[in-house]
Design a protein around this motif. Structure first.
Motif, mmCIF file in Angstrom:
data_model
loop_
_atom_site.group_PDB
_atom_site.id
_atom_site.type_symbol
_atom_site.label_atom_id
_atom_site.label_comp_id
_atom_site.label_asym_id
_atom_site.label_seq_id
_atom_site.Cartn_x
_atom_site.Cartn_y
_atom_site.Cartn_z
ATOM 1 N N ASP A 1 35.553 54.235 34.420
ATOM 2 C CA ASP A 1 34.145 54.596 33.376
ATOM 3 C C ASP A 1 34.194 53.770 32.231
ATOM 4 O O ASP A 1 33.729 54.453 31.298
ATOM 5 N N PRO A 2 34.445 52.458 32.118
ATOM 6 C CA PRO A 2 34.377 51.923 30.954
ATOM 7 C C PRO A 2 32.838 51.729 30.564
ATOM 8 O O PRO A 2 32.003 51.906 31.304
ATOM 9 N N THR A 3 32.590 51.324 29.322
ATOM 10 C CA THR A 3 31.210 50.828 28.654
ATOM 11 C C THR A 3 31.186 49.465 28.708
ATOM 12 O O THR A 3 31.926 48.596 28.277
ATOM 13 N N LEU A 4 30.386 48.876 29.275
ATOM 14 C CA LEU A 4 29.835 47.438 29.350
ATOM 15 C C LEU A 4 28.734 47.111 28.794
ATOM 16 O O LEU A 4 27.632 47.492 29.155
ATOM 17 N N ARG A 5 28.552 46.265 27.756
ATOM 18 C CA ARG A 5 27.516 45.883 27.036
ATOM 19 C C ARG A 5 27.272 44.286 26.914
ATOM 20 O O ARG A 5 28.313 43.773 26.272
ATOM 21 N N ASN A 6 26.244 43.907 27.135
ATOM 22 C CA ASN A 6 25.930 42.546 26.874
ATOM 23 C C ASN A 6 27.048 41.696 27.517
ATOM 24 O O ASN A 6 27.626 40.809 26.872
ATOM 25 N N ILE A 7 26.815 41.604 28.809
ATOM 26 C CA ILE A 7 27.822 40.930 29.604
ATOM 27 C C ILE A 7 26.931 39.940 30.494
ATOM 28 O O ILE A 7 25.810 40.179 31.119
ATOM 29 N N THR A 8 27.494 38.660 30.497
ATOM 30 C CA THR A 8 26.772 37.611 31.406
ATOM 31 C C THR A 8 27.814 37.169 32.030
ATOM 32 O O THR A 8 29.126 36.611 31.731
ATOM 33 N N ILE A 9 27.550 36.892 33.226
ATOM 34 C CA ILE A 9 28.361 36.327 34.513
ATOM 35 C C ILE A 9 27.820 35.269 35.066
ATOM 36 O O ILE A 9 26.620 35.363 35.615
ATOM 37 N N PHE A 10 28.496 33.944 35.138
ATOM 38 C CA PHE A 10 27.799 32.774 35.643
ATOM 39 C C PHE A 10 28.551 32.650 37.039
ATOM 40 O O PHE A 10 29.580 32.360 37.034
ATOM 41 N N ASN A 11 27.505 32.567 37.934
ATOM 42 C CA ASN A 11 27.900 32.187 39.054
ATOM 43 C C ASN A 11 29.256 32.682 39.909
ATOM 44 O O ASN A 11 30.176 32.138 40.246
ATOM 45 N N PRO A 12 29.190 34.073 40.072
ATOM 46 C CA PRO A 12 30.432 34.608 40.658
ATOM 47 C C PRO A 12 30.369 34.270 42.370
ATOM 48 O O PRO A 12 29.472 34.326 42.804
ATOM 49 N N ASP A 13 31.674 33.780 42.604
ATOM 50 C CA ASP A 13 31.544 33.375 44.148
ATOM 51 C C ASP A 13 31.187 34.863 45.127
ATOM 52 O O ASP A 13 30.295 34.591 45.911
#
Length: 286
Positions: free
Chosen positions: A115-127
Motif C-alpha cells: 500500500d505505498p503512496t505514489l505521486r507524480n510518477i512518469t514511466i517511459f515505454n515499459p515493455d
C-alpha cells in the motif's frame, strides 16, 4: 555515489532499524533488497541504476523524495530493469514515492499486497506493465503518466501481457487520481480478478497495435470499478463477464459506458460472452 547509513529507533518490527540515504548516482548491477527492518530515503536528483532484469525489492520503508524540478531517475546500467517491487512485508510501513521518472524498463512499479503512496510518477515505454498490482494491493496513486509501452517487444513477445499501463488484479483496489496514458500497444488500464478501486481524472489516447490480445483503453474482467472524469480517444471501455451469454444484470454492465466498439466494428450483437451495450451501437465511441 553517496549512501549514508544510520541506526535509529523505528517501529519497523525491531527496536532499531537501519536507515540509509541515497544521493548522487547509485548503481546496483545485481539489484537491491530493502529489508523489513530497513528504511531507505532517496534525495532529490538521485539517479538509481539497475542491472538488466534486476529490481529494487522493498520489504521495509522506501521513501523517494524527488522534486518537480529535480526528480529522481530510475534507469538501467544495461538492458532493461524490472523497476521497483513492493513486497507483502512492506504493507503498512509508509512507503512514499514522489516525482520519480522510470526509464529503460521492462516493468515500472509492481506490488503484492502492499500500500505505498505514489505521486507524480512518469514511466517511459515499459515493455510489459508500467504499474502492476497483485494480491489485494491498495496504493494511493496521484498523477501517473505513462508514455508509450510495448513498442520494443512488439512482434517478439511470447505473452499477450505487454504494452500495458496500469494493471489491477487479484483483489487489488487502488485510489487513482490522475492518469495520463498514451501510445501503449495493448491497454492503458487492465482490471481483472475481483478487483475494484476509484479511478478519477484519466486521459487515455492512442491505444492500439496488439495482435494477440484486444487493444483497448480500459479492460474490466470479473471486476467493478468506479470511474470519474475520464477522457478517452479511440475505442475505450471493454467489459467481459466470463459467461457465455451477455449478463444484463451483472456488475460488468454497470461500467459507464459498458463496452466500446473496435474500430470498424459493424452494427450488430456483441460476440458471445461479451457485455451487450445498453445504448445503440451508433453512440459507441470509435
Amino acid at each position: 555515489m553517496t549512501i549514508l547509513v544510520l541506526s535509529v529507533l523505528s517501529p519497523l518490527g525491531s527496536p532499531q532499524a537501519s536507515t540509509s540515504v541515497w544521493s548522487g548516482v547509485v548503481s546496483f548491477p545485481d539489484g537491491v533488497t530493502i529489508e523489513s527492518n530497513e528504511v531507505v530515503q532517496v534525495s532529490p536528483g538521485t539517479e538509481i541504476r539497475l542491472g538488466d532484469g534486476k529490481s529494487v525489492d522493498v520489504k521495509g520503508r522506501f521513501t523517494v523524495l524527488g522534486h518537480s524540478d529535480d526528480p529522481v531517475i530510475l534507469n538501467s546500467i544495461d538492458g532493461k530493469h524490472n523497476g521497483i517491487r513492493f513486497l507483502e512485508d512492506s504493507r503498512g510501513l509508509g512507503s512514499y514515492v514522489s516525482n520519480l521518472e522510470i526509464q529503460d524498463n521492462s516493468y515500472g512499479i509492481s506490488m503484492w499486497n502492499s500500500d505505498p503512496t505514489l505521486r507524480n510518477i512518469t514511466i517511459f515505454n515499459p515493455d510489459f506493465v508500467g504499474v502492476d498490482l497483485f494480491s489485494g494491493s491498495n496504493p494511493a496513486i496521484d498523477n501517473l503518466t505513462i508514455e508509450g509501452g510495448g513498442q520494443d517487444v512488439h512482434g517478439i513477445s511470447n505473452t499477450w501481457r505487454y504494452g500495458i499501463g496500469l494493471s489491477v488484479g487479484s483483489g487489488s483496489s487502488p485510489i487513482l487520481d490522475g492518469l495520463s496514458a498514451s501510445g501503449l500497444i495493448t491497454r492503458a488500464v487492465n482490471v481483472w480478478g475481483g478487483s475494484g478501486g476509484l479511478f478519477s481524472n484519466m486521459s487515455i489516447t492512442n491505444i492500439s497495435g496488439a495482435t494477440i490480445a484486444v487493444s483497448t483503453g480500459i479492460w474490466i474482467e470479473d471486476s467493478v470499478i468506479l470511474g470519474i472524469n475520464t477522457q478517452m480517444s479511440w475505442w475505450a471501455w471493454v467489459c467481459r463477464s466470463g459467461r457465455r451469454e451477455p449478463p444484463w444484470g451483472s456488475a460488468c454492465t454497470r461500467c459507464r459506458p459498458p463496452v466500446a466498439s473496435p474500430r470498424g466494428h459493424r452494427a450488430g450483437p456483441c460476440p458471445p460472452g461479451w457485455c451487450s451495450p445498453r445504448e445503440p451501437l451508433e453512440r459507441w465511441r470509435r
